[in-house]
Design a protein around this motif. Structure first.
Motif, PDB file in Angstrom:
ATOM      1  N   GLY A  67       6.937  41.185  86.594  1.00  8.96           N
ATOM      2  CA  GLY A  67       7.522  41.855  87.606  1.00  8.96           C
ATOM      3  C   GLY A  67       7.294  43.281  87.444  1.00  8.96           C
ATOM      4  O   GLY A  67       5.965  43.544  87.605  1.00  8.96           O
ATOM      5  N   ILE A  68       8.069  44.237  87.353  1.00 10.39           N
ATOM      6  CA  ILE A  68       7.928  45.545  87.173  1.00 10.39           C
ATOM      7  C   ILE A  68       6.931  46.165  86.111  1.00 10.39           C
ATOM      8  O   ILE A  68       7.026  45.265  84.989  1.00 10.39           O
ATOM      9  CB  ILE A  68       9.367  46.400  86.937  1.00 10.39           C
ATOM     10  N   SER A  69       6.038  46.818  86.254  1.00  9.86           N
ATOM     11  CA  SER A  69       5.060  47.239  85.329  1.00  9.86           C
ATOM     12  C   SER A  69       4.021  46.125  84.976  1.00  9.86           C
ATOM     13  O   SER A  69       3.214  46.436  83.886  1.00  9.86           O
ATOM     14  CB  SER A  69       5.580  47.787  83.999  1.00  9.86           C
ATOM     15  N   ALA A  70       4.042  45.041  85.493  1.00 14.37           N
ATOM     16  CA  ALA A  70       3.342  43.892  85.286  1.00 14.37           C
ATOM     17  C   ALA A  70       2.679  43.159  86.467  1.00 14.37           C
ATOM     18  O   ALA A  70       2.634  41.974  86.823  1.00 14.37           O
ATOM     19  CB  ALA A  70       4.085  42.917  84.415  1.00 14.37           C
ATOM     20  N   ASN A  87       3.195  56.344  92.959  1.00 10.09           N
ATOM     21  CA  ASN A  87       2.509  57.354  92.439  1.00 10.09           C
ATOM     22  C   ASN A  87       1.027  57.051  91.993  1.00 10.09           C
ATOM     23  O   ASN A  87       0.720  55.935  91.575  1.00 10.09           O
ATOM     24  CB  ASN A  87       3.027  57.951  91.222  1.00 10.09           C
ATOM     25  N   PHE A  88       0.119  57.971  91.890  1.00  8.45           N
ATOM     26  CA  PHE A  88      -1.168  57.842  91.214  1.00  8.45           C
ATOM     27  C   PHE A  88      -1.461  59.268  90.697  1.00  8.45           C
ATOM     28  O   PHE A  88      -1.365  60.143  91.137  1.00  8.45           O
ATOM     29  CB  PHE A  88      -2.135  57.376  92.217  1.00  8.45           C
ATOM     30  N   SER A  89      -2.428  59.255  89.572  1.00 14.82           N
ATOM     31  CA  SER A  89      -3.073  60.176  89.016  1.00 14.82           C
ATOM     32  C   SER A  89      -4.328  60.470  89.454  1.00 14.82           C
ATOM     33  O   SER A  89      -5.000  59.671  89.613  1.00 14.82           O
ATOM     34  CB  SER A  89      -2.800  60.291  87.484  1.00 14.82           C
ATOM     35  N   ILE A  90      -4.872  61.889  89.372  1.00 12.55           N
ATOM     36  CA  ILE A  90      -6.214  62.021  89.504  1.00 12.55           C
ATOM     37  C   ILE A  90      -6.435  63.391  89.004  1.00 12.55           C
ATOM     38  O   ILE A  90      -6.000  64.332  88.833  1.00 12.55           O
ATOM     39  CB  ILE A  90      -6.444  62.417  91.229  1.00 12.55           C
ATOM     40  N   TYR A  91      -7.467  63.068  88.193  1.00 17.95           N
ATOM     41  CA  TYR A  91      -7.939  64.437  87.101  1.00 17.95           C
ATOM     42  C   TYR A  91      -9.143  64.856  88.008  1.00 17.95           C
ATOM     43  O   TYR A  91     -10.062  64.166  88.286  1.00 17.95           O
ATOM     44  CB  TYR A  91      -8.367  64.063  85.835  1.00 17.95           C
ATOM     45  N   VAL A 138     -11.262  61.219  87.895  1.00 20.82           N
ATOM     46  CA  VAL A 138     -10.425  60.046  87.214  1.00 20.82           C
ATOM     47  C   VAL A 138      -9.062  59.695  87.952  1.00 20.82           C
ATOM     48  O   VAL A 138      -8.515  60.567  88.085  1.00 20.82           O
ATOM     49  CB  VAL A 138     -10.474  59.945  85.896  1.00 20.82           C
ATOM     50  N   VAL A 139      -9.101  58.506  88.564  1.00 18.72           N
ATOM     51  CA  VAL A 139      -7.834  58.159  89.400  1.00 18.72           C
ATOM     52  C   VAL A 139      -7.337  57.061  88.531  1.00 18.72           C
ATOM     53  O   VAL A 139      -7.753  56.051  88.181  1.00 18.72           O
ATOM     54  CB  VAL A 139      -8.357  57.519  90.513  1.00 18.72           C
ATOM     55  N   GLY A 140      -5.887  57.069  88.456  1.00 18.90           N
ATOM     56  CA  GLY A 140      -4.950  56.021  87.739  1.00 18.90           C
ATOM     57  C   GLY A 140      -3.981  55.697  88.719  1.00 18.90           C
ATOM     58  O   GLY A 140      -2.746  56.305  88.773  1.00 18.90           O
ATOM     59  N   PRO A 141      -3.776  54.411  89.177  1.00 21.67           N
ATOM     60  CA  PRO A 141      -2.542  53.737  89.854  1.00 21.67           C
ATOM     61  C   PRO A 141      -1.507  53.499  88.882  1.00 21.67           C
ATOM     62  O   PRO A 141      -1.775  53.381  87.719  1.00 21.67           O
ATOM     63  CB  PRO A 141      -3.371  52.781  90.667  1.00 21.67           C
ATOM     64  N   ASP A 142      -0.481  53.432  89.479  1.00 22.56           N
ATOM     65  CA  ASP A 142       0.600  52.701  88.687  1.00 22.56           C
ATOM     66  C   ASP A 142       0.353  51.180  88.569  1.00 22.56           C
ATOM     67  O   ASP A 142      -0.662  50.818  89.050  1.00 22.56           O
ATOM     68  CB  ASP A 142       2.071  52.816  89.519  1.00 22.56           C
ATOM     69  N   CYS A 199       3.107  50.020  81.468  1.00 22.12           N
ATOM     70  CA  CYS A 199       2.832  51.305  81.678  1.00 22.12           C
ATOM     71  C   CYS A 199       3.003  51.740  83.150  1.00 22.12           C
ATOM     72  O   CYS A 199       3.320  51.009  84.101  1.00 22.12           O
ATOM     73  CB  CYS A 199       1.196  51.496  81.557  1.00 22.12           C
ATOM     74  N   THR A 200       3.019  53.256  83.278  1.00 18.01           N
ATOM     75  CA  THR A 200       2.827  53.823  84.689  1.00 18.01           C
ATOM     76  C   THR A 200       1.518  54.358  84.776  1.00 18.01           C
ATOM     77  O   THR A 200       0.937  54.369  83.831  1.00 18.01           O
ATOM     78  CB  THR A 200       4.170  54.712  84.673  1.00 18.01           C
ATOM     79  N   GLU A 201       1.426  55.370  85.427  1.00 18.98           N
ATOM     80  CA  GLU A 201       0.245  56.318  85.631  1.00 18.98           C
ATOM     81  C   GLU A 201       0.310  57.283  84.695  1.00 18.98           C
ATOM     82  O   GLU A 201      -0.650  57.957  84.284  1.00 18.98           O
ATOM     83  CB  GLU A 201       0.060  56.737  87.038  1.00 18.98           C
TER      84      GLU A 201
END
Length: 287
Positions: free
Chosen positions: A103-106, A32-36, A81-85, A59-61
Motif C-alpha cells: 500500500g502506501i510507500s510500497a 512529488n518528485f525530487s530533481i538535483y 538526478v530525479v527521484g519519484p515518490d 520512503c518518500t522522495e
C-alpha cells in the motif's frame, strides 16, 4: 512549467536540490518528485545525463536526497538526478495503510491489475512513461534524453532492474543497492504481487528481474548489484542477488555483484558506496 509547482529549493555543492509537485494522470493524484540540478546545469547551455533514483519501502522522495550525500558526486560528474515518490499519495483505498510493506510507500514500481489497486497503483507507467516524459519536456534545456540511467535501493532496486529490462534501450545504465531480485519467491514480493496482481504467477514474471533477464533482448547492458553482507533482509532471503546473478550468467548478460562485509540495509551503507555507483553510471552515460 508543465503544470509543475515548486515545493522546495536548496543550494548544495554548487547546484540546486529541488522538489516539485504535479498532478499525475497515471496515479490520479498529486505527486512529488525530487530533481538535483548540478552546477553544470546553470544557464541551460549544456545537455546533461540523468539518473533516476528509486527509493525503497516506507520512503518518500525525501530519504535519498537528505541521507545519501549523492549531490557531491552528481555535481562532480555533472549529472541530473530525479527521484519519484514510492507510491500514490492522496488517494484512499481500504487497507492501504495497514502494513508497511504493502500500500502506501510500497508501490513496487509495477502496474496493479487487481481491484481496487488497479486504478491508482500504476507506478510502473508513472515512472517509465509519465514522469520520464515530464522530465524530458519540462527540463529539456538541460536534460539529454539519449543519456539516462536508473538506480535504486531495496524495493527501488527491484524497480530499477525491472524498468531497464522491461524497456530496452530507454535506460543506458542500471545499478541497485540491496535490490529485491526475485520477488516471485520472497515474502515481500509474494505479498505485493498477490495483492496488486492476483494469483496468476505468469503475470508475476513480468515484474520480476530474475525472470525478465532470461528473455532480455535489448542493447548491451551490465547490471551492477551492491549488497551489504550484514543486511538482515539479505540474511532472511528477501533479496537473493545470487539468484539473479545465476540467471544473468545463464543467458550471457553481464552482471557485477559487490558484497560489502559488515554493511547493513540502511543509508549508512548507501552513502558509503554511492560514489562508486556514480562512477559506474558516469562511465556509461558520458562515454
Amino acid at each position: 512549467m508543465d503544470g509543475l509547482e515548486l515545493v522546495s529549493s536548496n543550494k548544495i555543492y554548487g547546484g540546486f536540490q529541488k522538489v516539485y509537485s504535479h498532478e499525475s494522470s497515471e496515479l490520479k493524484c498529486k505527486m512529488n518528485f525530487s530533481i538535483y540540478l548540478p552546477p553544470q546545469a546553470e544557464g541551460g547551455d549544456t545537455k546533461l545525463p540523468v539518473i533516476f533514483y528509486l527509493s525503497g519501502l516506507t520512503c518518500t522522495e525525501q530519504n535519498f536526497i537528505s541521507k545519501s550525500g549523492f549531490q557531491r558526486y552528481a555535481a562532480e560528474h555533472g549529472i541530473v538526478v530525479v527521484g519519484p515518490d514510492t507510491s500514490p499519495r492522496g488517494v484512499k483505498i481500504q487497507g492501504d495503510d495497514k502494513s508497511w510493506d504493502f500500500g502506501i510507500s510500497a508501490g513496487f514500481y509495477l502496474d496493479a491489475s487487481k481491484e481496487p489497486w488497479s486504478s491508482n497503483y500504476r507506478m510502473g507507467s508513472y515512472l517509465n512513461k509519465e514522469l520520464y516524459d515530464l522530465i524530458i519536456s519540462a527540463f529539456g534545456n538541460v536534460v539529454d534524453p539519449a543519456r539516462i540511467g536508473i538506480m535504486g535501493h531495496s524495493m527501488g532496486g527491484h524497480g530499477a532492474l525491472i524498468s531497464v529490462l522491461r524497456n530496452p534501450g530507454q535506460y543506458k545504465s542500471v545499478s541497485a543497492f540491496a535490490p529485491i531480485c526475485n520477488p516471485s519467491t520472497c515474502p515481500w514480493g509474494v505479498k505485493a504481487f498477490t495483492g496488486y496482481l492476483g494469483e496468476n504467477k505468469n503475470e508475476w514474471k513480468e515484474w520480476d528481474a530474475t525472470e525478465l533477464v532470461k528473455k532480455y533482448n535489448g542493447p548491451p547492458l551490465t547490471l551492477f548489484l551492491d549488497q551489504g553482507a550484514a543486511d538482515k533482509f539479505y540474511i532472511e532471503k528477501q533479496l537473493q542477488p545470487e539468484i539473479l546473478v545465476e540467471a544473468c550468467r545463464s543467458v550471457g548478460v553481464p552482471v557485477i555483484l559487490n558484497v560489502r562485509d559488515g554493511y547493513d540495509h540502511l543509508y549508512y551503507y548507501i552513502s558509503t558506496f554511492i560514489a562508486e555507483h556514480f562512477d559506474f553510471h558516469a562511465k556509461i552515460l558520458k562515454a
